[in-house]
Structure formats: C-alpha cells, structure tokens
Design a protein around this motif. Structure first.
Motif, PDB file in Angstrom:
ATOM      1  N   THR A  55     -14.926   6.769   9.101  1.00 14.56           N
ATOM      2  CA  THR A  55     -14.961   5.728   8.081  1.00 14.56           C
ATOM      3  C   THR A  55     -14.771   6.363   6.713  1.00 14.56           C
ATOM      4  O   THR A  55     -15.358   7.399   6.402  1.00 14.56           O
ATOM      5  CB  THR A  55     -16.306   4.978   8.127  1.00 14.56           C
ATOM      6  N   VAL A  56     -13.939   5.719   5.883  1.00 15.24           N
ATOM      7  CA  VAL A  56     -13.617   6.240   4.553  1.00 15.24           C
ATOM      8  C   VAL A  56     -14.106   5.246   3.506  1.00 15.24           C
ATOM      9  O   VAL A  56     -13.945   4.034   3.661  1.00 15.24           O
ATOM     10  CB  VAL A  56     -12.098   6.460   4.400  1.00 15.24           C
ATOM     11  N   LEU A  57     -14.706   5.761   2.436  1.00 20.56           N
ATOM     12  CA  LEU A  57     -15.130   4.924   1.313  1.00 20.56           C
ATOM     13  C   LEU A  57     -14.387   5.386   0.062  1.00 20.56           C
ATOM     14  O   LEU A  57     -14.553   6.518  -0.396  1.00 20.56           O
ATOM     15  CB  LEU A  57     -16.644   5.025   1.107  1.00 20.56           C
ATOM     16  N   LEU A  58     -13.541   4.499  -0.470  1.00 17.67           N
ATOM     17  CA  LEU A  58     -12.716   4.818  -1.631  1.00 17.67           C
ATOM     18  C   LEU A  58     -13.403   4.335  -2.902  1.00 17.67           C
ATOM     19  O   LEU A  58     -13.782   3.157  -3.005  1.00 17.67           O
ATOM     20  CB  LEU A  58     -11.346   4.149  -1.502  1.00 17.67           C
ATOM     21  N   PHE A  59     -13.563   5.239  -3.863  1.00 13.60           N
ATOM     22  CA  PHE A  59     -14.134   4.901  -5.164  1.00 13.60           C
ATOM     23  C   PHE A  59     -13.035   4.968  -6.214  1.00 13.60           C
ATOM     24  O   PHE A  59     -12.201   5.868  -6.193  1.00 13.60           O
ATOM     25  CB  PHE A  59     -15.244   5.885  -5.546  1.00 13.60           C
ATOM     26  N   GLY A  60     -13.051   4.036  -7.140  1.00  9.62           N
ATOM     27  CA  GLY A  60     -12.069   4.079  -8.214  1.00  9.62           C
ATOM     28  C   GLY A  60     -12.090   2.806  -9.026  1.00  9.62           C
ATOM     29  O   GLY A  60     -12.476   1.740  -8.536  1.00  9.62           O
ATOM     30  N   GLU A  61     -11.639   2.929 -10.275  1.00  4.34           N
ATOM     31  CA  GLU A  61     -11.591   1.764 -11.152  1.00  4.34           C
ATOM     32  C   GLU A  61     -10.595   0.741 -10.636  1.00  4.34           C
ATOM     33  O   GLU A  61      -9.741   1.044  -9.788  1.00  4.34           O
ATOM     34  CB  GLU A  61     -11.194   2.204 -12.566  1.00  4.34           C
ATOM     35  N   THR A  62     -10.678  -0.460 -11.164  1.00  2.00           N
ATOM     36  CA  THR A  62      -9.731  -1.515 -10.803  1.00  2.00           C
ATOM     37  C   THR A  62      -8.304  -1.067 -11.130  1.00  2.00           C
ATOM     38  O   THR A  62      -8.045  -0.550 -12.215  1.00  2.00           O
ATOM     39  CB  THR A  62     -10.053  -2.803 -11.589  1.00  2.00           C
ATOM     40  N   GLY A  63      -7.417  -1.234 -10.164  1.00  3.43           N
ATOM     41  CA  GLY A  63      -6.004  -0.955 -10.406  1.00  3.43           C
ATOM     42  C   GLY A  63      -5.552   0.462 -10.152  1.00  3.43           C
ATOM     43  O   GLY A  63      -4.384   0.787 -10.397  1.00  3.43           O
ATOM     44  N   VAL A  64      -6.438   1.354  -9.630  1.00  2.31           N
ATOM     45  CA  VAL A  64      -6.018   2.747  -9.429  1.00  2.31           C
ATOM     46  C   VAL A  64      -5.180   2.919  -8.161  1.00  2.31           C
ATOM     47  O   VAL A  64      -4.563   3.962  -7.957  1.00  2.31           O
ATOM     48  CB  VAL A  64      -7.223   3.717  -9.377  1.00  2.31           C
ATOM     49  N   GLY A  65      -5.167   1.919  -7.283  1.00  2.00           N
ATOM     50  CA  GLY A  65      -4.360   2.018  -6.069  1.00  2.00           C
ATOM     51  C   GLY A  65      -5.169   2.296  -4.823  1.00  2.00           C
ATOM     52  O   GLY A  65      -4.722   3.026  -3.936  1.00  2.00           O
ATOM     53  N   LYS A  66      -6.340   1.697  -4.727  1.00  2.00           N
ATOM     54  CA  LYS A  66      -7.200   1.947  -3.550  1.00  2.00           C
ATOM     55  C   LYS A  66      -6.568   1.420  -2.274  1.00  2.00           C
ATOM     56  O   LYS A  66      -6.656   2.054  -1.224  1.00  2.00           O
ATOM     57  CB  LYS A  66      -8.590   1.329  -3.789  1.00  2.00           C
ATOM     58  N   GLU A  67      -5.902   0.270  -2.358  1.00  2.00           N
ATOM     59  CA  GLU A  67      -5.256  -0.262  -1.149  1.00  2.00           C
ATOM     60  C   GLU A  67      -4.052   0.590  -0.748  1.00  2.00           C
ATOM     61  O   GLU A  67      -3.765   0.746   0.443  1.00  2.00           O
ATOM     62  CB  GLU A  67      -4.820  -1.715  -1.349  1.00  2.00           C
ATOM     63  N   VAL A  68      -3.352   1.168  -1.719  1.00  2.00           N
ATOM     64  CA  VAL A  68      -2.239   2.076  -1.399  1.00  2.00           C
ATOM     65  C   VAL A  68      -2.768   3.281  -0.626  1.00  2.00           C
ATOM     66  O   VAL A  68      -2.166   3.721   0.362  1.00  2.00           O
ATOM     67  CB  VAL A  68      -1.515   2.532  -2.685  1.00  2.00           C
ATOM     68  N   PHE A  69      -3.908   3.810  -1.051  1.00  2.00           N
ATOM     69  CA  PHE A  69      -4.565   4.910  -0.335  1.00  2.00           C
ATOM     70  C   PHE A  69      -4.916   4.486   1.083  1.00  2.00           C
ATOM     71  O   PHE A  69      -4.650   5.205   2.053  1.00  2.00           O
ATOM     72  CB  PHE A  69      -5.843   5.333  -1.075  1.00  2.00           C
ATOM     73  N   ALA A  70      -5.535   3.321   1.207  1.00  2.00           N
ATOM     74  CA  ALA A  70      -5.971   2.842   2.518  1.00  2.00           C
ATOM     75  C   ALA A  70      -4.792   2.669   3.462  1.00  2.00           C
ATOM     76  O   ALA A  70      -4.857   3.050   4.637  1.00  2.00           O
ATOM     77  CB  ALA A  70      -6.725   1.523   2.363  1.00  2.00           C
ATOM     78  N   ARG A  71      -3.695   2.100   2.965  1.00  2.20           N
ATOM     79  CA  ARG A  71      -2.502   1.911   3.807  1.00  2.20           C
ATOM     80  C   ARG A  71      -1.897   3.248   4.232  1.00  2.20           C
ATOM     81  O   ARG A  71      -1.444   3.406   5.365  1.00  2.20           O
ATOM     82  CB  ARG A  71      -1.456   1.076   3.064  1.00  2.20           C
ATOM     83  N   ALA A  72      -1.893   4.216   3.316  1.00  2.00           N
ATOM     84  CA  ALA A  72      -1.347   5.543   3.643  1.00  2.00           C
ATOM     85  C   ALA A  72      -2.172   6.204   4.742  1.00  2.00           C
ATOM     86  O   ALA A  72      -1.622   6.788   5.685  1.00  2.00           O
ATOM     87  CB  ALA A  72      -1.302   6.418   2.393  1.00  2.00           C
ATOM     88  N   ILE A  73      -3.501   6.123   4.629  1.00  2.00           N
ATOM     89  CA  ILE A  73      -4.379   6.692   5.657  1.00  2.00           C
ATOM     90  C   ILE A  73      -4.123   6.011   6.992  1.00  2.00           C
ATOM     91  O   ILE A  73      -4.027   6.670   8.039  1.00  2.00           O
ATOM     92  CB  ILE A  73      -5.856   6.547   5.238  1.00  2.00           C
ATOM     93  N   HIS A  74      -3.993   4.689   6.966  1.00  2.00           N
ATOM     94  CA  HIS A  74      -3.724   3.938   8.203  1.00  2.00           C
ATOM     95  C   HIS A  74      -2.394   4.348   8.829  1.00  2.00           C
ATOM     96  O   HIS A  74      -2.317   4.632  10.027  1.00  2.00           O
ATOM     97  CB  HIS A  74      -3.716   2.438   7.902  1.00  2.00           C
ATOM     98  N   GLU A  75      -1.336   4.380   8.026  1.00  2.00           N
ATOM     99  CA  GLU A  75       0.009   4.670   8.552  1.00  2.00           C
ATOM    100  C   GLU A  75       0.110   6.090   9.088  1.00  2.00           C
ATOM    101  O   GLU A  75       0.895   6.360  10.004  1.00  2.00           O
ATOM    102  CB  GLU A  75       1.051   4.434   7.463  1.00  2.00           C
TER     103      GLU A  75
END
Length: 453
Positions: free
Chosen positions: A161-181
């Motif tokens: 399980t991964v927990l992504l921290f970051g301000e609004t708009g930094v690209g957390k979903e882009v990170f999540a999709r990259a990890i998934h793919e």
C-alpha cells in the motif's frame, strides 16, 4: 555370483560415461557410453596421459590430493563440452592406485541455461524501457522529485500500500497511475475515487455496491461498487484526509478484513485490489487532533511518498511545460513554442496551484495565442507580475511601510521608483530591461518583489 568377475560388464552397462586412470595419470579404461556420447573411440585415448588429452582436467587434482570431487562442474576443452562429474580415488590397502570418473554431458542443459539468461536480460531491458515510458511524465532534475519517482519505481512491482503526500495539483493521480501501470496489475482496472466528493449517505452503495431490492428505487439486478469494479487492479483513494471518522472506520474494516458486503446483501466478497491513497493534509497533525484514525493511518502508510511542489523544482519547468504542451498542441491544433523570455517569467512565479495551475495557464495561453510562439502578453497578469491570485495587497503594503524607515527600505523605495519611471518611458519591457542594464530574470524578480504591474 562373484561381482569382481562382472565389474567390466557393469561399467559397460552404464549410460553415463566412465573413465579410469592409473596413479601415473595414464588412461586405462573408457566404457562404451564414453565413446558414444563424446565420439571418441576407446583405442584413440587408452594408454594416453590424461594431462596430454585434457591439461586442465580435474582428475589431476584428485590424483594429487586423494580427495574426491562430487557433482563437480568443468568444461572439457578437448571435447568442447560442459560436464558434471563424480571423480573418486581408487584405493588399495590405503594406497592410491588410480581415479575413476563418472561424467554426464550437460552441454544441452548449459545452452538452455544461457538461452534463459539471455531471455532474462532481454526481459529486464524491456521492463526498463517500459518503466521509462510509464514514468516519462514524472521525469525530473530536482533531487526531491527524483527520490519520489525512484521509490515509486521500486514499489511498483509489489502489492504494498502506498500513501502519496503532496499539495493540491502536484500530480498525485499521475503518480498513482504510473505505479499501477508498472505493476503486475497494470492490465487490470485503475479506479480512482475522490473521497471528498462522496456524500456519507451514498458512501457504502458507491464503494461496495448494492443488491437488488436493497432500498426503494434501487436498480434491478443491483449495482457493482467501485471496489468490485477495481477487482484485480488498483484502487486509488484520493483525498483520504477528507473522510469523517465514521467513514474512516468503514474503510479500515474493509482493508483489515480484505472483504466487503454489498448494501442489502449477506455474501462476503473478497477484496483483491492494490490500495494507493493520497492526501494534501498533514495526517499526523490530524491524528493528534483526533480527526484521523491512527490505525487507519498505519494501515495506509506502508510506503509513504512525498511529492514536492513546483516551487521547489523550478528546474523542471521546461520538462513540465513540454509534457503539457504536447497534449495542448494536439487539442488546439497549434504548434506553439515557448521563448526564453516566457520561461524566465514562469520561473519568477511560485505556482501555488502546482502542475494543475501550470496546465491551466498554458491552456489559456495557447487558446488566445495568435503567433507560433508565446509572448509575455499571452501570460495571465497575475503570473506575469509574480503575484498569486489570492495574495493580500494590504499585507504587502504593510510590509513596504515597515521597510520605509530604514536604509534598506530607502534603497528599495528608490529602486522601485526607478523601475516605475523606466517602465513609463519605455515602449516595451525589453527596452526597459536594456535601459536598466539588468538581466531579464532579475527584472521580473524585481517586478514581483515590488508588486509592479
């Protein structure tokens, strides 16, 4: 039956090659299997010294030490083959009289092993190329961002399980999709859930689904929840810090039991998903304030990744701009380039909305741009002047008044007045920069500092 009378027959019946040498290293016997497997007639090798036939033969070591070599690998240069062998000393009354070797040709196995290693190397290269493509949108020159991406690459192949921290708009979903793919689940669904957008009354039915007849007006046949839709893939729980304590308990139970029950149902459904959560909140502070469950935090915070804001990685602006413009050029069918002057203005702005704000600004610019390149006038005023949309002008004025009574304040006031005067007497900002004799970057930094529009 006396076995000694049948020893040669026994040796000849073996399917493995047998070679016997005397204590002086002379080859005194090879069986038929040896001749057949290695293509060497017995009469061409018997009575020859083993050191002449195979100078590096392991048999020589056993003759010297008297110690056996069991399951010993060696390469026979004289035959160009790989073999496994049991090399055993022959003893008579405690004295070494020779060595017997039983060997198996493993060249085919060895070739298959080498072929397998080549495929593994090729597979690793393909995987590296794939990961490079998947994480291309996260390319960075900033140490903090590179560290975050490296952790993401390492953890992608696992189910942690991964927990992504970051301000609004930094690209957390882009990170999540990259990890998934990049994960073994990459060909399965990626389901993103904005936890803040789910009303408490619909939370369970949206996440877990419901059975037919679960409530008045429910759909015939029931409905699959987001957990079920993500089966086998990755579930991205965005804005996890926005959940109420009641809903936190619901999520925690599912994560602990790895199963869920649909609304109106009694059947337990297994949860086969990889969880990635994200937040722009300080969850540790929320735990201290009793707003976030400690047990849920530790259930989610297996691999924490902190994504730095754009203001801490301005050296990545060219990469970010290029990635965003790649999509916008196709969308608006415009081939627009970015000049150095525009880059320098962008570098003077702190981008409080991060990559999302940068994308928004670039889309606005490309929509109104009439040239093949951006000019400063295409940039929204709040970016060009180096102030965020929510900056308080009263606070800025108060800071300036405090400085007015000391020497640094007087110098700054004089500098500001000079800037304003030069701007009034110049047709363009480029002309103003030339008159002042400073760099373009320094010019826009001073405009931001003195809030000159």
């Amino acid at each position: 039956m006396k076995l000694e009378n049948h020893l040669l027959s026994i040796l000849e019946s073996l399917h493995d090659a047998v070679l016997v040498v005397s204590k002086d290293g002379t080859i005194v016997y090879v069986n038929t299997a040896y001749s057949v497997q290695f293509g060497v007639p017995a009469h061409k090798i018997i009575n020859r010294k083993i050191s002449e036939v195979e100078p590096q033969a392991r048999i020589l070591e056993v003759l010297k030490t008297g110690q056996p070599l069991i399951n010993d690998y060696s390469y026979l240069h004289s035959l160009n083959i790989h073999v496994f062998a049991n090399i055993t000393p022959l003893m008579e009354k405690g004295e070494l009289i020779g060595v017997v070797t039983i060997m198996k040709d493993i060249s085919e196995f060895y070739a298959l092993q080498e072929e397998l290693n080549r495929y593994k190397t090729y597979s690793t290269q393909l995987e590296e190329q794939l990961n490079k493509r998947i994480f291309s949108l996260l390319e960075s020159h900033a140490p903090g961002m590179r560290q975050a991406v490296n952790i993401a690459k390492k953890v992608a192949s696992s189910d942690a399980t991964v927990l992504l921290f970051g301000e609004t708009g930094v690209g957390k979903e882009v990170f999540a999709r990259a990890i998934h793919e990049a994960s073994p689940r990459g060909d399965k669904p990626f389901v993103a859930i904005n936890m803040a957008s789910l009303p408490e009354s619909l939370f369970e039915s949206e996440l877990f689904g419901f059975e037919e007849g679960a409530f008045t007006g429910s759909r015939r046949g029931g409905k699959k929840g987001l957990f079920e839709l993500a089966n086998g893939g990755t579930l991205f729980l965005d804005e996890i810090g926005e959940l109420t304590p009641f809903l936190q308990a619901k999520i925690l139970r599912v994560l602990q039991e790895k199963s869920f029950i649909k609304v109106g149902g009694t059947t337990t459904h297994p949860l086969n998903v990889r969880i990635i959560a994200a937040t722009n909140k300080n969850l540790q502070q929320m735990m201290r304030e009793g707003k976030f469950r400690e047990d849920l935090y530790y259930r989610l915070n297996i691999v924490p990744i902190t994504i730095p804001p754009v203001r801490e990685r301005k050296q990545d602006l060219p990469i970010l701009i290029n990635n965003i413009l790649g999509e916008l050029r196709a969308k608006y069918k415009k081939q627009v380039t970015v000049t150095q002057e525009v880059y320098e203005i962008f570098e003077c702005y702190d981008w409080p909305g991060n990559v999302r704000e940068l994308s928004n600004v670039l889309e606005r610019m490309i929509a109104i741009c009439t040239k093949s390149y951006f000019i400063p006038e295409d940039i929204p005023p709040f970016v060009r002047e180096g102030t965020s949309l929510n900056e308080n002008p009263v606070r800025s004025t108060a800071r300036n008044d405090e400085k007015a009574m000391n020497l640094p304040g007087i110098i700054e006031r004089t500098e500001k007045e000079m800037l304003e005067e030069v701007l009034k007497t110049s047709r363009t900002r480029t002309e103003a920069i030339q008159k002042l004799g400073i760099s373009r970057k320094a010019f826009y930094r001073k405009l931001k500092k003195y809030n000159i529009k």
